[in-house]
Motif scaffolding. Structure first.
Motif, PDB file in Angstrom:
ATOM      1  N   LYS A  60       0.820  -1.215   0.000  1.00  0.00           N
ATOM      2  CA  LYS A  60       0.000   0.000   0.000  1.00  0.00           C
ATOM      3  C   LYS A  60       0.859   1.272   0.000  1.00  0.00           C
ATOM      4  O   LYS A  60       0.320   2.365  -0.092  1.00  0.00           O
ATOM      5  CB  LYS A  60      -0.916   0.007   1.233  1.00  0.00           C
ATOM      6  CG  LYS A  60      -1.787  -1.231   1.342  1.00  0.00           C
ATOM      7  CD  LYS A  60      -3.237  -0.888   1.158  1.00  0.00           C
ATOM      8  CE  LYS A  60      -4.108  -2.133   1.173  1.00  0.00           C
ATOM      9  NZ  LYS A  60      -5.255  -1.998   0.287  1.00  0.00           N
ATOM     10  N   THR A  61       2.159   1.131   0.139  1.00  0.00           N
ATOM     11  CA  THR A  61       3.009   2.319   0.138  1.00  0.00           C
ATOM     12  C   THR A  61       3.057   2.929  -1.265  1.00  0.00           C
ATOM     13  O   THR A  61       3.335   2.213  -2.229  1.00  0.00           O
ATOM     14  CB  THR A  61       4.439   1.928   0.582  1.00  0.00           C
ATOM     15  OG1 THR A  61       4.341   1.277   1.839  1.00  0.00           O
ATOM     16  CG2 THR A  61       5.332   3.151   0.700  1.00  0.00           C
ATOM     17  N   PRO A  62       2.765   4.239  -1.368  1.00  0.00           N
ATOM     18  CA  PRO A  62       2.763   4.852  -2.708  1.00  0.00           C
ATOM     19  C   PRO A  62       4.123   4.712  -3.383  1.00  0.00           C
ATOM     20  O   PRO A  62       5.154   4.859  -2.739  1.00  0.00           O
ATOM     21  CB  PRO A  62       2.457   6.324  -2.418  1.00  0.00           C
ATOM     22  CG  PRO A  62       1.845   6.365  -1.070  1.00  0.00           C
ATOM     23  CD  PRO A  62       2.438   5.220  -0.315  1.00  0.00           C
ATOM     24  N   ARG A  63       4.099   4.448  -4.683  1.00  0.00           N
ATOM     25  CA  ARG A  63       5.363   4.271  -5.417  1.00  0.00           C
ATOM     26  C   ARG A  63       5.694   5.496  -6.256  1.00  0.00           C
ATOM     27  O   ARG A  63       6.769   5.596  -6.817  1.00  0.00           O
ATOM     28  CB  ARG A  63       5.280   3.025  -6.319  1.00  0.00           C
ATOM     29  CG  ARG A  63       5.280   1.737  -5.525  1.00  0.00           C
ATOM     30  CD  ARG A  63       5.598   0.521  -6.380  1.00  0.00           C
ATOM     31  NE  ARG A  63       5.771  -0.645  -5.511  1.00  0.00           N
ATOM     32  CZ  ARG A  63       4.774  -1.268  -4.899  1.00  0.00           C
ATOM     33  NH1 ARG A  63       3.535  -0.870  -5.083  1.00  0.00           N
ATOM     34  NH2 ARG A  63       5.020  -2.294  -4.103  1.00  0.00           N
ATOM     35  N   THR A  64       4.749   6.434  -6.362  1.00  0.00           N
ATOM     36  CA  THR A  64       4.977   7.637  -7.189  1.00  0.00           C
ATOM     37  C   THR A  64       4.680   8.889  -6.372  1.00  0.00           C
ATOM     38  O   THR A  64       4.004   8.819  -5.334  1.00  0.00           O
ATOM     39  CB  THR A  64       4.034   7.649  -8.410  1.00  0.00           C
ATOM     40  OG1 THR A  64       2.694   7.737  -7.919  1.00  0.00           O
ATOM     41  CG2 THR A  64       4.191   6.399  -9.263  1.00  0.00           C
ATOM     42  N   ALA A  65       5.166  10.047  -6.832  1.00  0.00           N
ATOM     43  CA  ALA A  65       4.897  11.318  -6.159  1.00  0.00           C
ATOM     44  C   ALA A  65       3.396  11.591  -6.165  1.00  0.00           C
ATOM     45  O   ALA A  65       2.825  12.069  -5.196  1.00  0.00           O
ATOM     46  CB  ALA A  65       5.653  12.449  -6.847  1.00  0.00           C
ATOM     47  N   ARG A  66       2.743  11.252  -7.274  1.00  0.00           N
ATOM     48  CA  ARG A  66       1.297  11.466  -7.360  1.00  0.00           C
ATOM     49  C   ARG A  66       0.578  10.590  -6.340  1.00  0.00           C
ATOM     50  O   ARG A  66      -0.352  11.040  -5.656  1.00  0.00           O
ATOM     51  CB  ARG A  66       0.831  11.138  -8.793  1.00  0.00           C
ATOM     52  CG  ARG A  66      -0.610  11.450  -9.039  1.00  0.00           C
ATOM     53  CD  ARG A  66      -0.904  11.635 -10.545  1.00  0.00           C
ATOM     54  NE  ARG A  66      -2.348  11.634 -10.741  1.00  0.00           N
ATOM     55  CZ  ARG A  66      -3.058  10.540 -10.968  1.00  0.00           C
ATOM     56  NH1 ARG A  66      -2.470   9.349 -11.051  1.00  0.00           N
ATOM     57  NH2 ARG A  66      -4.376  10.618 -11.109  1.00  0.00           N
ATOM     58  N   GLY A  67       1.032   9.348  -6.215  1.00  0.00           N
ATOM     59  CA  GLY A  67       0.456   8.445  -5.209  1.00  0.00           C
ATOM     60  C   GLY A  67       0.641   9.004  -3.810  1.00  0.00           C
ATOM     61  O   GLY A  67      -0.281   8.978  -2.994  1.00  0.00           O
ATOM     62  N   GLU A  68       1.818   9.538  -3.548  1.00  0.00           N
ATOM     63  CA  GLU A  68       2.100  10.102  -2.225  1.00  0.00           C
ATOM     64  C   GLU A  68       1.181  11.298  -1.963  1.00  0.00           C
ATOM     65  O   GLU A  68       0.673  11.457  -0.844  1.00  0.00           O
ATOM     66  CB  GLU A  68       3.588  10.492  -2.128  1.00  0.00           C
ATOM     67  CG  GLU A  68       4.031  11.070  -0.792  1.00  0.00           C
ATOM     68  CD  GLU A  68       3.674  10.222   0.434  1.00  0.00           C
ATOM     69  OE1 GLU A  68       3.682   8.971   0.325  1.00  0.00           O
ATOM     70  OE2 GLU A  68       3.354  10.803   1.490  1.00  0.00           O
TER      71      GLU A  68
END
Lengths: 204, 204
Positions: free
Chosen positions: B11-19
């Motif tokens: 579930k940890t975001p992998r992209t800046a947009r995800g973050e």
């Protein structure tokens, strides 16, 4: 007198036996809410613990909310009375704060449910929660002011000091009263009291 | 790696947009739980506030419990970071505690929901609640010990001092940050800091 005050008054016990039943219900409510929390706790759980009939409950309390509110006021008063009994032993205004913390630590060890109940009031009955801390802080501020007038504390004692010392006591009670009672309460109270008296800056 | 850790890692975001989406969901959760509390708050309320789809929620969080736990850890970290940024300005170990309280008071005024959320963790996720305070107290105790080693504090600084000062800060933040912000935070921090430095006993 308002109608609601009159309705409430009707629930005040008129006999010693009634007062005993009301106290048994409050003790049972402390166990029930302390163990299960307000939402999971129930009136039938309280009457079962108190060993009394459901009808007796409604003789003294109007609802689950009503007994919870009464319980918060009762615990707040118990802490106040427990501390007040010991204060006449204090040598001065600083020692009064040591004794206040010591007796609170002892109270918290004996009544570990107090945190859960007072803290849950923040969500169940916010006015009771705020009243508990505002009343306690006012009492401490008055005690500090009197000691300053007697020349035992610095003249600039302030409401901020009362809230600071109350906060210290609440967290020391949580840490060394409820979560872990391996440390001697006398020692904890002495260390905190030396901070209140003289602070922790290195003295020249 | 355990299965649950691996599930969480997914579930940890992998992209800046995800973050950014994950952060928007945490901010929305702070508003939702701060306003309605955990029990009344809902995942759909959070996604509505964040302006994102329900599917996005489950990309980053497994459940309402999961985002609440993440929110407590996040707010705990925000307080830590907010204070840490200001600490390099401190003249010494005593001044560091003044700055710590001052920046916490400012944080509490800007994030009045923090008390409701951390305090509700006592009931919703007790381990997260305890971890927040134990971590904060350990950090303060380490800071006090270092200052004592530099000769700025008395040698007998103790874990009790850390819990005492943390408790002071929590209640001063509640009283002068959340409930009433009419008093100057600089003044409140200065009064409390003078107590920490030199206490309130009348000096001869």
């Amino acid at each position: 007198m308002t109608e609601s005050a009159s309705a409430r008054d009707d629930k005040t016990p008129r006999t010693a036996r009634g007062e005993r039943t009301r106290r048994a219900l409050l003790r049972a409510a402390a166990d029930e809410f302390g163990e299960k929390g307000f939402h999971e706790g129930s009136i039938s759980g309280i009457t079962r613990r108190a060993g009394c009939a459901l009808g007796s409950f409604y003789t003294y309390f109007a609802s689950k909310d009503d007994i919870f509110r009464a319980l918060v006021a009762d615990m707040s008063g118990q802490v106040r009375d427990h501390v007040a009994l010991r204060l006449p032993d204090a040598r001065d205004g600083i020692d009064a704060e040591r004794i206040g913390l010591l007796s609170f630590l002892e109270f918290a060890r004996e009544h570990k449910e107090i945190y859960r109940i007072i803290d849950e009031a923040e969500f169940v009955d916010h006015a009771a929660y705020r009243a508990h801390y505002e009343t306690t802080a006012s009492r401490m501020a008055a005690r500090l002011r009197k000691a300053a007038e007697r020349g035992e504390l610095s003249d600039d004692v302030d409401e901020v000091h009362a809230w600071a010392i109350m906060g210290m006591n609440v967290f020391l009670g949580l840490r060394y009263g409820v979560w872990d009672d391996s440390r001697d309460p006398q020692e904890v109270a002495a260390i905190a009291n030396a901070l209140v008296a003289n602070g922790i800056a290195r003295k020249a």
